[in-house]
Design an enzyme around this catalytic site. Structure first.
Site, PDB file in Angstrom:
ATOM      1  N   CYS A 101      -2.407   9.826  -6.447  1.00 20.32           N
ATOM      2  CA  CYS A 101      -3.527   9.553  -5.544  1.00 20.32           C
ATOM      3  C   CYS A 101      -4.584  10.650  -5.661  1.00 20.32           C
ATOM      4  CB  CYS A 101      -3.100   9.466  -4.086  1.00 20.32           C
ATOM      5  SG  CYS A 101      -4.547   9.231  -3.030  1.00 20.32           S
ATOM      6  N   LYS A 157       3.891   5.667 -10.622  1.00 19.01           N
ATOM      7  CA  LYS A 157       2.498   5.333 -10.895  1.00 19.01           C
ATOM      8  C   LYS A 157       1.814   6.597 -11.407  1.00 19.01           C
ATOM      9  CE  LYS A 157      -1.345   2.699 -10.159  1.00 19.01           C
ATOM     10  NZ  LYS A 157      -1.545   2.013  -8.872  1.00 19.01           N
ATOM     11  N   SER A 205      -6.488   4.954 -10.521  1.00 17.82           N
ATOM     12  CA  SER A 205      -7.937   5.033 -10.736  1.00 17.82           C
ATOM     13  C   SER A 205      -8.298   6.291 -11.538  1.00 17.82           C
ATOM     14  CB  SER A 205      -8.659   5.047  -9.388  1.00 17.82           C
ATOM     15  OG  SER A 205      -8.201   6.103  -8.590  1.00 17.82           O
ATOM     16  N   LYS A 233       0.844  -1.203   0.000  1.00 20.29           N
ATOM     17  CA  LYS A 233       0.000   0.000   0.000  1.00 20.29           C
ATOM     18  C   LYS A 233       0.878   1.252   0.000  1.00 20.29           C
ATOM     19  CE  LYS A 233      -3.398   2.916   0.661  1.00 20.29           C
ATOM     20  NZ  LYS A 233      -4.383   3.218  -0.411  1.00 20.29           N
TER      21      LYS A 233
HETATM   22  O1  RRO Z   1      -5.574   5.704  -0.820  1.00 17.68           O
HETATM   23  C1  RRO Z   1      -6.249   6.067  -1.798  1.00 17.68           C
HETATM   24  O2  RRO Z   1      -7.346   6.610  -1.677  1.00 17.68           O
HETATM   25  C2  RRO Z   1      -5.786   5.882  -3.169  1.00 17.68           C
HETATM   26  C3  RRO Z   1      -4.481   6.031  -3.596  1.00 17.68           C
HETATM   27 BR1  RRO Z   1      -3.060   6.372  -2.443  1.00 17.68          BR
HETATM   28  C4  RRO Z   1      -4.197   5.923  -4.982  1.00 17.68           C
HETATM   29  O3  RRO Z   1      -3.083   6.074  -5.459  1.00 17.68           O
HETATM   30  N1  RRO Z   1      -5.215   5.652  -5.823  1.00 17.68           N
HETATM   31  C5  RRO Z   1      -6.461   5.492  -5.393  1.00 17.68           C
HETATM   32  O4  RRO Z   1      -7.365   5.236  -6.199  1.00 17.68           O
HETATM   33  N2  RRO Z   1      -6.743   5.608  -4.061  1.00 17.68           N
END
Ligand code: RRO
Length: 320
Positions: A138, A172, A203, A44
């Site tokens: 993110c 990423k 995402s 994570k």
């Molecule tokens: O933790 C998140 O909400 C999250 C992260 Br770090 C990310 O890189 N991509 C995502 O969809 N959620």
């Protein structure tokens, strides 16, 4: 048939592993990935300090065939993680030879100073078989815009971090939707010799899923806004994988992620140019047995088509 690959110079027995964020926050989940058919695993995204993340419910599957569904998920976890020292300790005791798979570590500093401290600690630990994936994308931390949508910030961040990391590493990326952006991001990536791979895509940020019956948003954080994943983002993922595959300097690689629910989507990711494949939403829905299934499915497609290795069709998508 041979599903093996090499990422950043490190061998993987097969192309599949988890997407950062899926099944990888704590040791029990990471152990399940080690015990699974995955060719590797990634932790994570870590911040300097541990974080609770956003209020729940913060993940919802979006079934195919229902209103506001489409096949996939919406989530806004908010970078819940155990803090980078937890993952550094995990990496220190990780035995690549015994496990037969390398360990990827995802880092997501909330500031450049935090990122510097984290990558320096990992560099000083001199961990072999441990590869960094720096998260530039993110979408779910309130008040923190994604670095991946600011080309200059990405460049200055890489100018600081790449020399500190020393070894081959990856970033990423968020999905891009404009050819000019593919060009600009690839030009930045190509400036850094030890930036060995890009992972496409994170995402699709800030979607909104609404339940027809209750008239409510499907998740609690950010008035229901969250990152979309799974089947509904396959085509955006394939485009991003292929756009970077076509633009990256020789030797640089793309890891594909987005919309892989079976061997079929994995095959398409490789055709688009992916050297490895991460699975997020489908891993959340099915659990670690997903890896043995998609491996069998990809093998059977390759056998039918007469391919013996993934190199034989990687990046070979035909255009009209
Ligand atoms: O933790 C998140 O909400 C999250 C992260 Br770090 C990310 O890189 N991509 C995502 O969809 N959620």
């Amino acid at each position: 048939v041979d599903l093996s690959t090499v990422i950043a110079g490190v061998p993987l027995s097969n192309v599949f592993f988890n997407a950062a964020g899926a099944w990888c926050q704590r040791e029990d989940e990471l152990q399940a990935l080690l015990d699974s058919g995955a060719g590797s695993l990634i932790t994570k995204s870590a911040t300097y300090e541990a974080r609770e993340g956003n209020p729940t419910p913060r993940y919802a599957p979006l079934a195919d065939g229902v209103i506001s569904g489409g096949g996939g998920s919406i989530s806004s976890i908010g970078l819940a993680n155990e803090g980078y020292k937890y993952y550094l300790n995990y990496a220190r005791q990780f035995d690549v030879t015994r496990h037969g798979k390398p360990l990827f570590i995802s880092l997501s500093g909330l500031s450049l100073a935090d990122s510097v401290k984290m990558v320096t600690a990992f560099a000083q630990a001199e961990l072999s078989g441990c590869i960094l994936e720096i998260n530039f994308s993110c979408p779910n931390v309130p008040g923190k815009p994604q670095l991946g949508y600011d080309m200059n910030a990405m460049d200055t961040t890489l100018a600081t971090l790449a020399p500190l990391i020393e070894k081959p590493f990856g970033i990423k990326l968020p999905p891009y939707f404009d050819m000019a952006h593919f060009d600009q991001v690839a030009a930045v990536v190509n400036k850094y010799d030890n930036l060995a791979f890009v992972t496409c895509i994170n995402s699709v940020g800030n979607g909104l899923a609404i339940d027809l019956d209750t008239e409510r948003a499907m998740i609690k954080p950010k008035n229901g806004f969250g990152g979309l994943g799974g089947r509904m983002i396959l085509n955006t993922a394939l485009a991003n994988v292929n756009a970077f595959y076509r633009r990256l300097a020789p030797g640089k690689q793309v890891i594909g992620v987005g919309g892989v629910v079976s061997g079929k989507e994995a095959f398409l990711h490789i055709l688009a140019g992916a050297s490895a494949i991460q699975i997020g939403t489908q891993l959340m829905e099915e659990g670690p047995p997903v890896f043995d299934r998609v491996k069998r499915e990809l093998e059977s497609i390759m056998e039918k088509k007469g391919y013996n290795s993934v190199e034989e069709f990687r990046g070979k998508v035909k255009t009209l």
